[in-house]
Write a protein that holds these residues in place. Structure first.
Motif, mmCIF file in Angstrom:
data_model
loop_
_atom_site.group_PDB
_atom_site.id
_atom_site.type_symbol
_atom_site.label_atom_id
_atom_site.label_comp_id
_atom_site.label_asym_id
_atom_site.label_seq_id
_atom_site.Cartn_x
_atom_site.Cartn_y
_atom_site.Cartn_z
ATOM 1 N N ARG A 177 0.844 -1.185 0.000
ATOM 2 C CA ARG A 177 0.000 0.000 0.000
ATOM 3 C C ARG A 177 0.890 1.249 0.000
ATOM 4 N NH1 ARG A 177 -3.804 -2.560 -2.110
ATOM 5 N NH2 ARG A 177 -2.046 -3.909 -2.537
ATOM 6 N N VAL A 178 0.314 2.418 -0.235
ATOM 7 C CA VAL A 178 1.096 3.646 -0.360
ATOM 8 C C VAL A 178 1.863 3.936 0.927
ATOM 9 C CG1 VAL A 178 0.961 6.133 -0.719
ATOM 10 C CG2 VAL A 178 -0.449 4.613 -2.103
ATOM 11 N N GLY A 179 1.189 3.802 2.079
ATOM 12 C CA GLY A 179 1.866 4.055 3.346
ATOM 13 C C GLY A 179 2.993 3.077 3.615
ATOM 14 N N GLU A 180 2.787 1.821 3.259
ATOM 15 C CA GLU A 180 3.842 0.820 3.452
ATOM 16 C C GLU A 180 5.041 1.101 2.561
ATOM 17 O OE1 GLU A 180 0.821 -2.888 4.549
ATOM 18 O OE2 GLU A 180 1.687 -2.689 2.546
ATOM 19 N N LEU A 181 4.787 1.504 1.316
ATOM 20 C CA LEU A 181 5.898 1.816 0.418
ATOM 21 C C LEU A 181 6.700 3.003 0.938
ATOM 22 C CD1 LEU A 181 7.308 1.235 -2.309
ATOM 23 C CD2 LEU A 181 5.772 2.930 -3.329
ATOM 24 N N ARG A 182 6.003 4.029 1.429
ATOM 25 C CA ARG A 182 6.715 5.185 1.971
ATOM 26 C C ARG A 182 7.586 4.791 3.169
ATOM 27 N NH1 ARG A 182 2.765 8.516 2.211
ATOM 28 N NH2 ARG A 182 1.997 7.785 4.223
ATOM 29 N N ALA A 183 7.072 3.908 4.019
ATOM 30 C CA ALA A 183 7.844 3.477 5.184
ATOM 31 C C ALA A 183 9.053 2.644 4.776
ATOM 32 C CB ALA A 183 6.940 2.680 6.127
ATOM 33 N N VAL A 184 8.911 1.813 3.762
ATOM 34 C CA VAL A 184 10.026 0.979 3.319
ATOM 35 C C VAL A 184 11.097 1.815 2.620
ATOM 36 C CG1 VAL A 184 10.653 -0.847 1.693
ATOM 37 C CG2 VAL A 184 8.692 -1.144 3.187
ATOM 38 N N LEU A 185 10.682 2.841 1.888
ATOM 39 C CA LEU A 185 11.642 3.665 1.147
ATOM 40 C C LEU A 185 12.344 4.687 2.024
ATOM 41 C CD1 LEU A 185 9.751 4.395 -2.199
ATOM 42 C CD2 LEU A 185 11.497 2.669 -1.747
ATOM 43 N N ALA A 186 11.850 4.941 3.218
ATOM 44 C CA ALA A 186 12.430 5.992 4.064
ATOM 45 C C ALA A 186 13.915 5.775 4.338
ATOM 46 C CB ALA A 186 11.635 6.108 5.368
ATOM 47 N N PRO A 187 14.356 4.608 4.818
ATOM 48 C CA PRO A 187 15.804 4.455 5.055
ATOM 49 C C PRO A 187 16.628 4.469 3.773
ATOM 50 C CG PRO A 187 14.660 2.374 5.414
ATOM 51 C CD PRO A 187 13.603 3.415 5.240
ATOM 52 N N VAL A 188 16.026 4.114 2.655
ATOM 53 C CA VAL A 188 16.764 4.142 1.395
ATOM 54 C C VAL A 188 16.973 5.582 0.940
ATOM 55 C CG1 VAL A 188 16.807 3.320 -0.983
ATOM 56 C CG2 VAL A 188 15.764 1.917 0.791
ATOM 57 N N VAL A 189 15.915 6.371 0.980
ATOM 58 C CA VAL A 189 16.029 7.778 0.574
ATOM 59 C C VAL A 189 16.942 8.537 1.523
ATOM 60 C CG1 VAL A 189 14.715 9.901 0.198
ATOM 61 C CG2 VAL A 189 13.778 7.717 -0.546
ATOM 62 N N ALA A 190 16.944 8.162 2.795
ATOM 63 C CA ALA A 190 17.819 8.839 3.760
ATOM 64 C C ALA A 190 19.289 8.671 3.417
ATOM 65 C CB ALA A 190 17.552 8.308 5.166
ATOM 66 N N GLY A 191 19.628 7.683 2.615
ATOM 67 C CA GLY A 191 21.016 7.487 2.226
ATOM 68 C C GLY A 191 21.551 8.533 1.272
ATOM 69 N N THR A 192 20.679 9.387 0.702
ATOM 70 C CA THR A 192 21.175 10.446 -0.179
ATOM 71 C C THR A 192 21.939 11.513 0.592
ATOM 72 O OG1 THR A 192 19.081 11.644 0.024
ATOM 73 C CG2 THR A 192 19.292 10.092 -1.799
#
Length: 662
Positions: free
Chosen positions: A173-188
């Motif tokens: 779901r949209v909320g789950e995808l945002r939660a999963v991508l958070a640590p990945v995006v934080a790597g920028t």
């Protein structure tokens, strides 16, 4: 410093960034030492010339030393320049992905940018999809990668690209995808640090330089020089490998700590969906997609199929109970403008990566929809396998007709297959009933782990001892003789004999239980190997024609005007094969099963079907025939046709009727 996530997170983030920067400096020190070693001869030459000018190093010996060191400095400088140029110009490896422009997924770009703002890090430069259950950041700042990037994909050219696993978009779901991508995006955030960015560029350049000698189109002299550069790059990679690994670990720690401020509770639940999606995706590829790929068809909606597979898994497995109830929420694929087009592109890329299919659809490589899968894939696969099985039987002369003249026994019937596989074990089954000794029980020791796929042909089945694997009288043991001896010490001799017999059986590879099946399996394996080689040759030829046509027309692979673009290597071989080569026994069992299914479809109330977790399935009366496999194995491995005949009689299949082949 980012302090919303609390003191503990700030400390963890600071530690991660500092550790990553420290390791990045270690990588850069390796580069500096290599540069210093390269200019060392030149520095020595400068010192020698300076000594000659000042009058300290005079004489013929010093003159010779100056000339030798000067020549050495020039050679080392030329070699170092060549290595530096190759490392700087070599194209780093890039993951094959389906690139998304902002016009193709505006809501997804908006979600990622909002996530980057909440994390106080730079937004990724672009978004790409991969047919895998993983997500990561990938640096594509090399000019060769920037040329392939879609327009409107990000703010900064130095930011990495966010690669998202396509199954996540359809299952989460949209909320789950945002939660999963958070640590990945934080790597920028750590990726924007100058030292870390420089260290990563150096490591990627070395990795690309190692692959330069394998590049096509090099003449012998240039290839020899490329091998030398590759050896130097390998030495440098080994020197900085530990620092690079710890640097990436520190970046991951920093990103994970920073992401705790965003949907931390939802992320715990979403991680369960990641594992479930991986299990369903792997099952869908190996059980459902792979049979279609082998038939020259590629399912065009793999991502949509993973939803059906996981829904079926949640229905069967109590551990996954309740996961399908989430399907009422908004799926993440709604963030795409055209989910169908993106799904088709990732499905084609999955076929290229996991099976080695062509880069584009063609007459021998066409898409198939899930609604047509049972008819165009399952039924066709069964009939193709059945035709191949009878072709091999014709080559082995199973019917035994004189002068190769056609007879009723040559018809493509299931009875012909059963008779061939059960002929050899007939003597085996009758051998123990011989009236040699009614009170003794011969015990034969054999190893079931012996590989039987390399049998050269059927053994002589007229000798019961050969059929049982008893090559001489020492291979059998009369258990009643043990009690007649009355000596306990003889038991040790018996144990010793058993050990010797076991070693003999393992080393000498005793005769197979069903020699006819082994011969048939070997012929099938050889025929399939030839067909696979021909398929790979066709794919290679098609790829070469496409590349040559593109070169003549001057068309580049820049897809800046397309909504969906595919980047990555092409080739006739899969980059990530799904399954190792199957054994001859497995191939024979699959072909016999296909023959049984064809007979059931043609003569009984059976239809081909699709099981989302197990692939092609035979439906008898609307129910899946799950008890067919063990009965086929009994025929193939033991030569016992009775279980299969009972099943055929119960389901109303007429094995004597010819089946329709492809």
């Amino acid at each position: 410093m980012y302090g919303v996530s609390g003191t503990g997170s700030v400390v963890g983030e600071e530690w991660g960034v500092r550790a990553a920067r420290s390791r990045a400096l270690g990588v850069l020190r390796v580069r500096g030492r290599a540069l210093g070693l390269a200019i060392l001869p030149a520095a020595v030459a400068v010192v020698l010339y300076a000594g000659g000018v000042t009058g300290h190093f005079t004489g013929s010996g010093w003159d010779v030393a100056r000339w030798v060191v000067t020549v050495l400095a020039l050679l080392v400088a030329l070699a170092a320049t060549a290595v530096a140029l190759v490392v700087a110009r070599a194209r780093p490896a890039a993951t094959p992905t389906v690139e998304l422009s902002e016009t193709a997924a505006p809501d997804l770009y908006r979600l990622v940018r909002d996530l980057a703002d909440r994390l106080d890090v730079p937004a990724p430069a672009a978004i790409a999809l991969t047919p895998d259950c993983d997500s990561w950041l990938e640096d594509r700042t090399h000019r060769a990668h920037r040329a392939r990037r879609t327009t409107g994909a990000g703010d900064g050219d130095g930011a990495p690209v966010l690669v998202i696993g396509s199954p996540f978009l359809w299952w989460m779901r949209v909320g789950e995808l945002r939660a999963v991508l958070a640590p990945v995006v934080a790597g920028t955030g750590p990726a924007a640090h100058p030292d870390i960015a420089a260290a990563r560029r150096f490591v990627r350049g070395l990795d690309a330089a190692v692959a330069v000698p394998r590049a096509p189109g090099l003449d012998p002299l240039r290839r020899l020089g490329a091998h030398g550069v590759g050896q130097v790059a390998r030495v440098l990679l080994r020197a900085c490998r530990g620092h690079a690994a710890e640097m990436e670990r520190g970046v991951a720690v920093a990103g994970s700590e920073r992401a705790q401020a965003v949907d931390y509770g939802v992320r715990i639940v979403a991680q369960e969906q990641v594992g479930l999606a991986y299990a369903g995706w792997d099952r869908l590829l190996t059980r459902v997609a792979l049979p279609a790929w082998r038939m020259g068809r590629w399912p065009s909606r793999l991502d949509a199929g993973v939803v059906s597979a996981l829904t079926e898994l949640s229905r069967r497995d109590r551990l996954a109970d309740g996961f399908s109830s989430r399907l009422g929420e908004r799926p993440a694929c709604d963030l795409l403008e055209e989910p169908g087009a993106v799904d088709e592109a990732t499905s084609l890329l999955a076929a290229r990566l996991f099976h080695g299919g062509p880069a584009e659809a063609g007459p021998d490589w066409s898409p198939v929809d899930w609604s047509r899968y049972p008819e165009e894939v399952v039924d066709r696969k069964w009939r193709t396998d059945a035709a191949r099985l009878h072709q091999v039987l014709d080559g082995l002369g199973a019917a035994g007709s004189p002068s190769g003249s056609p007879s009723a026994a040559d018809a493509p019937t299931l009875t012909r297959v059963i008779a061939h596989l059960s002929t050899a074990p007939a003597a085996t089954l009758k051998a123990p009933t011989a009236p040699s000794s009614p009170t003794t029980t011969p015990v034969a020791v054999r190893s079931d782990s012996t590989d039987l796929t390399n049998s050269a042909g059927p053994a002589d089945t007229t000798d019961p001892a050969a059929a049982l694997g008893a090559t001489d009288t020492t291979d059998t043991l009369d258990v009643h003789d043990i009690g007649d001896t009355g000596d306990i010490g003889d038991i040790h001799d018996v144990d010793h004999d058993l050990d010797l017999d076991l070693d003999l059986d393992i080393d000498d590879e005793m005769d197979p239980v069903n020699p006819a099946a082994e011969a048939l399996a070997g012929a099938l394996s050889a025929l399939l190997a030839r067909e696979e080689a021909a398929r790979e040759a066709r794919v290679a030829a098609a790829t070469a024609r496409t590349t040559e046509a593109s070169a003549r027309s001057g068309r580049q692979d820049d897809r800046s005007g397309a909504a969906v673009a595919v980047s990555g290597p092409d080739g006739p071989l899969p980059l990530f094969p799904l399954q190792p080569p199957r054994s001859g026994r497995d191939l024979l069992a699959d072909h016999v099963t296909a023959m049984v299914c064809c007979a059931a479809v043609d003569t009984a109330e059976a239809t081909p079907g699709l099981d989302w977790l197990d692939g092609p399935a035979l439906l008898v009366g609307g129910e899946r025939a799950s008890d067919l496999g063990p009965r086929v194995l009994a025929l193939v491995e033991d030569g016992d046709p009775e279980p299969l005949r009972v099943w055929l009689a119960r389901t109303g299949v007429r094995p004597e009727k010819p089946v329709r082949l492809v």
